[in-house]
Design a protein around this motif. Structure first.
Motif, PDB file in Angstrom:
ATOM      1  N   LEU A   1       8.444  -8.253  13.107  1.00 14.73           N
ATOM      2  CA  LEU A   1       8.389  -7.177  14.083  1.00 14.73           C
ATOM      3  C   LEU A   1       9.396  -6.092  13.735  1.00 14.73           C
ATOM      4  CD1 LEU A   1       8.344  -9.381  17.314  1.00 14.73           C
ATOM      5  CD2 LEU A   1       6.418  -8.063  16.429  1.00 14.73           C
ATOM      6  N   TRP A   2       9.113  -4.855  14.159  1.00 13.70           N
ATOM      7  CA  TRP A   2      10.036  -3.749  13.886  1.00 13.70           C
ATOM      8  C   TRP A   2      11.379  -3.989  14.563  1.00 13.70           C
ATOM      9  CZ3 TRP A   2      12.235  -0.854  17.753  1.00 13.70           C
ATOM     10  CH2 TRP A   2      11.671  -0.986  19.013  1.00 13.70           C
ATOM     11  N   SER A   3      11.366  -4.598  15.751  1.00  6.70           N
ATOM     12  CA  SER A   3      12.620  -4.809  16.478  1.00  6.70           C
ATOM     13  C   SER A   3      13.516  -5.792  15.733  1.00  6.70           C
ATOM     14  CB  SER A   3      12.339  -5.311  17.899  1.00  6.70           C
ATOM     15  OG  SER A   3      11.533  -6.483  17.867  1.00  6.70           O
ATOM     16  N   GLN A   4      12.938  -6.875  15.213  1.00  8.42           N
ATOM     17  CA  GLN A   4      13.738  -7.820  14.443  1.00  8.42           C
ATOM     18  C   GLN A   4      14.214  -7.213  13.132  1.00  8.42           C
ATOM     19  OE1 GLN A   4      12.234 -11.742  13.725  1.00  8.42           O
ATOM     20  NE2 GLN A   4      12.528 -12.396  15.844  1.00  8.42           N
ATOM     21  N   ALA A   5      13.362  -6.409  12.502  1.00 10.27           N
ATOM     22  CA  ALA A   5      13.761  -5.756  11.251  1.00 10.27           C
ATOM     23  C   ALA A   5      14.978  -4.861  11.475  1.00 10.27           C
ATOM     24  CB  ALA A   5      12.595  -4.947  10.683  1.00 10.27           C
ATOM     25  N   ARG A   6      14.974  -4.134  12.595  1.00 13.29           N
ATOM     26  CA  ARG A   6      16.102  -3.259  12.904  1.00 13.29           C
ATOM     27  C   ARG A   6      17.365  -4.074  13.187  1.00 13.29           C
ATOM     28  NH1 ARG A   6      15.540   0.633  17.986  1.00 13.29           N
ATOM     29  NH2 ARG A   6      15.779  -1.370  19.047  1.00 13.29           N
ATOM     30  N   GLN A   7      17.225  -5.148  13.948  1.00 13.47           N
ATOM     31  CA  GLN A   7      18.376  -5.996  14.244  1.00 13.47           C
ATOM     32  C   GLN A   7      18.945  -6.608  12.964  1.00 13.47           C
ATOM     33  OE1 GLN A   7      16.478  -8.672  16.969  1.00 13.47           O
ATOM     34  NE2 GLN A   7      16.998  -7.463  18.788  1.00 13.47           N
ATOM     35  N   MET A   8      18.053  -7.075  12.100  1.00 14.77           N
ATOM     36  CA  MET A   8      18.505  -7.658  10.838  1.00 14.77           C
ATOM     37  C   MET A   8      19.199  -6.629   9.957  1.00 14.77           C
ATOM     38  SD  MET A   8      15.414 -10.171   9.674  1.00 14.77           S
ATOM     39  CE  MET A   8      15.157 -11.769  10.439  1.00 14.77           C
ATOM     40  N   GLY A   9      18.667  -5.406   9.947  1.00 17.05           N
ATOM     41  CA  GLY A   9      19.284  -4.350   9.142  1.00 17.05           C
ATOM     42  C   GLY A   9      20.695  -4.043   9.605  1.00 17.05           C
ATOM     43  N   VAL A  10      20.877  -3.935  10.929  1.00 22.02           N
ATOM     44  CA  VAL A  10      22.212  -3.661  11.482  1.00 22.02           C
ATOM     45  C   VAL A  10      23.162  -4.810  11.161  1.00 22.02           C
ATOM     46  CG1 VAL A  10      23.515  -3.356  13.626  1.00 22.02           C
ATOM     47  CG2 VAL A  10      21.338  -2.159  13.308  1.00 22.02           C
ATOM     48  N   TYR A  11      22.684  -6.036  11.360  1.00 21.13           N
ATOM     49  CA  TYR A  11      23.531  -7.205  11.108  1.00 21.13           C
ATOM     50  C   TYR A  11      23.855  -7.323   9.617  1.00 21.13           C
ATOM     51  CZ  TYR A  11      25.033 -12.086  10.905  1.00 21.13           C
ATOM     52  OH  TYR A  11      25.742 -13.240  10.675  1.00 21.13           O
ATOM     53  N   SER A  12      22.902  -7.008   8.743  1.00 20.32           N
ATOM     54  CA  SER A  12      23.154  -7.042   7.296  1.00 20.32           C
ATOM     55  C   SER A  12      24.275  -6.086   6.912  1.00 20.32           C
ATOM     56  CB  SER A  12      21.883  -6.684   6.516  1.00 20.32           C
ATOM     57  OG  SER A  12      20.873  -7.637   6.710  1.00 20.32           O
ATOM     58  N   ALA A  13      24.267  -4.889   7.479  1.00 16.27           N
ATOM     59  CA  ALA A  13      25.331  -3.915   7.189  1.00 16.27           C
ATOM     60  C   ALA A  13      26.688  -4.448   7.631  1.00 16.27           C
ATOM     61  CB  ALA A  13      25.016  -2.598   7.888  1.00 16.27           C
ATOM     62  N   MET A  14      26.728  -5.096   8.807  1.00 19.20           N
ATOM     63  CA  MET A  14      27.978  -5.679   9.284  1.00 19.20           C
ATOM     64  C   MET A  14      28.455  -6.781   8.338  1.00 19.20           C
ATOM     65  SD  MET A  14      26.880  -5.909  13.316  1.00 19.20           S
ATOM     66  CE  MET A  14      28.271  -6.920  13.768  1.00 19.20           C
ATOM     67  N   CYS A  15      27.512  -7.598   7.861  1.00 21.90           N
ATOM     68  CA  CYS A  15      27.867  -8.683   6.951  1.00 21.90           C
ATOM     69  C   CYS A  15      28.387  -8.144   5.618  1.00 21.90           C
ATOM     70  CB  CYS A  15      26.653  -9.582   6.703  1.00 21.90           C
ATOM     71  SG  CYS A  15      26.169 -10.582   8.124  1.00 21.90           S
ATOM     72  N   MET A  16      27.782  -7.081   5.117  1.00 21.59           N
ATOM     73  CA  MET A  16      28.231  -6.493   3.855  1.00 21.59           C
ATOM     74  C   MET A  16      29.678  -6.023   3.954  1.00 21.59           C
ATOM     75  SD  MET A  16      24.931  -4.224   2.682  1.00 21.59           S
ATOM     76  CE  MET A  16      23.283  -4.916   2.751  1.00 21.59           C
ATOM     77  N   VAL A  17      29.969  -5.324   5.046  1.00 17.78           N
ATOM     78  CA  VAL A  17      31.335  -4.822   5.238  1.00 17.78           C
ATOM     79  C   VAL A  17      32.312  -5.982   5.385  1.00 17.78           C
ATOM     80  CG1 VAL A  17      32.848  -3.518   6.775  1.00 17.78           C
ATOM     81  CG2 VAL A  17      30.552  -2.651   6.255  1.00 17.78           C
TER      82      VAL A  17
END
Length: 337
Positions: A212-228
């Motif tokens: 779903l688009w909503s999960q994709a967006r949540q995963m994208g935000v969380y991925s950025a946090m994990c990278m940092v």
């Protein structure tokens, strides 16, 4: 979901909707909810535009964008048609006819249609017939329809092929790149989010992955946090959005909220359903197991999403209140406050 929404958003057109299931949008809602939506299929669209409260992202001109002819946007989401004008030549708003339990057997050009000696199925009677169409569709029930264009919605398949050559990615059964709870793939310094990835950690009781688009967006935000966090050698906990499955969208101008195991996914046969349906107004279904709320479908302006979300997370035994849980004259929000 795109094909589901398109049936409502397009105006001034006749639509033949061919689906292989017994009910519309069976991926998202049960047959009862699908029946609730059917009365809205051929209704005129509301001209009122409700305010959008979702996050918006814009692109600012910079050196990179100035040299690029393609600007990538966000995920599709429920606002995809907000600035699109999709109106055909018909004077009426729109007409939709559904063919159930079928798939496309063959596409035919006008020449192939004529040489095969076929005749066009004309259902319902109000639809245009005896017209030369640019393409014809023969369905597995042997009905033939002519049309101006075809929209094919075939689901979501992770497109991992461009990344596999020379890389040792671990691939899940559905073809996605396996990721851990920091959204890391099995290749060092490579993260994945959205439809291309498949979570490989032990998920919460009330969360599951859905493309779903909503999960994709949540995963994208969380991925950025994990990278940092990984770059700065900091510890980071799994985001709260992975604690409870929650999706909000719009079907046929109704607010639709899916919570937890909303279709009793993974619960076996040991569960019970409670329903409250008011025609053309609301559809509420809750899933109970051992007296505790496991999921819910909320259609319409029910104002129950926050209460049901808390009841799923808190796992309160609702057995003493079960018979009155969906009574419209009881204020559940105050009762469980």
């Amino acid at each position: 979901m795109f094909c589901f929404l398109l049936k409502y958003e397009v105006e001034g057109c006749e639509v033949i909707w061919a689906i292989k299931q017994k009910s519309i949008s069976s991926t998202f809602v049960d047959p009862g909810a699908a029946q609730f939506f059917l009365s809205s299929l051929n209704k005129d669209k509301s001209k009122e535009e409700a305010p959008s409260k979702r996050l918006k992202y814009t692109l600012e001109d910079d050196k990179y964008l100035a040299s690029s002819t393609t600007k990538l946007g966000g995920a599709l989401g429920p606002d995809w048609s907000a600035h699109l004008h999709m109106t055909g030549s018909m004077q009426t708003s729109h007409q939709v006819h559904v063919e159930y339990l079928v798939e496309i057997q063959r596409l035919l050009s006008p020449e192939e249609f004529e040489s095969a000696g076929l005749s066009e199925s004309c259902v319902p009677e109000s639809f245009i017939c005896d017209k030369s169409w640019p393409v014809y569709v023969r369905l597995t029930n042997d009905k033939v329809y002519g049309c101006d264009f075809i929209v094919s919605a075939t689901g979501v398949t992770p497109n991992t092929d461009p990344f596999l050559a020379g890389n040792q990615f671990s691939i899940a059964e559905d073809g996605g790149l396996k990721v851990n709870d920091h959204m890391q793939t099995t290749v060092q310094d490579v993260y994945a989010a959205g439809d291309i990835c498949t979570v490989s950690w032990e998920v919460s009781q009330h969360w599951f992955q859905m493309k779903l688009w909503s999960q994709a967006r949540q995963m994208g935000v969380y991925s950025a946090m994990c990278m940092v966090a990984d770059d700065q050698k900091e510890d980071i906990q799994l985001d709260f959005c992975f604690e409870l499955f929650a999706h909000c969208t719009n079907f046929f101008n109704y607010k639709v909220i899916l919570l937890g195991r909303f279709n009793a996914q993974g619960l076996g046969n040991d569960y019970e359903l409670l329903l409250r349906v008011t025609k053309d107004l609301e559809y509420i279904k809750v899933v109970l197991q051992n007296g505790r709320l496991q999921g819910a479908i909320l259609i319409g302006e029910t104002d129950l999403e926050e209460t049901f979300e808390n009841l799923i997370l808190n796992q309160i035994d609702l057995t003493p209140f079960k018979e009155h849980l969906l009574e419209p004259n009881i204020d559940l929000e105050d009762f469980f406050d």
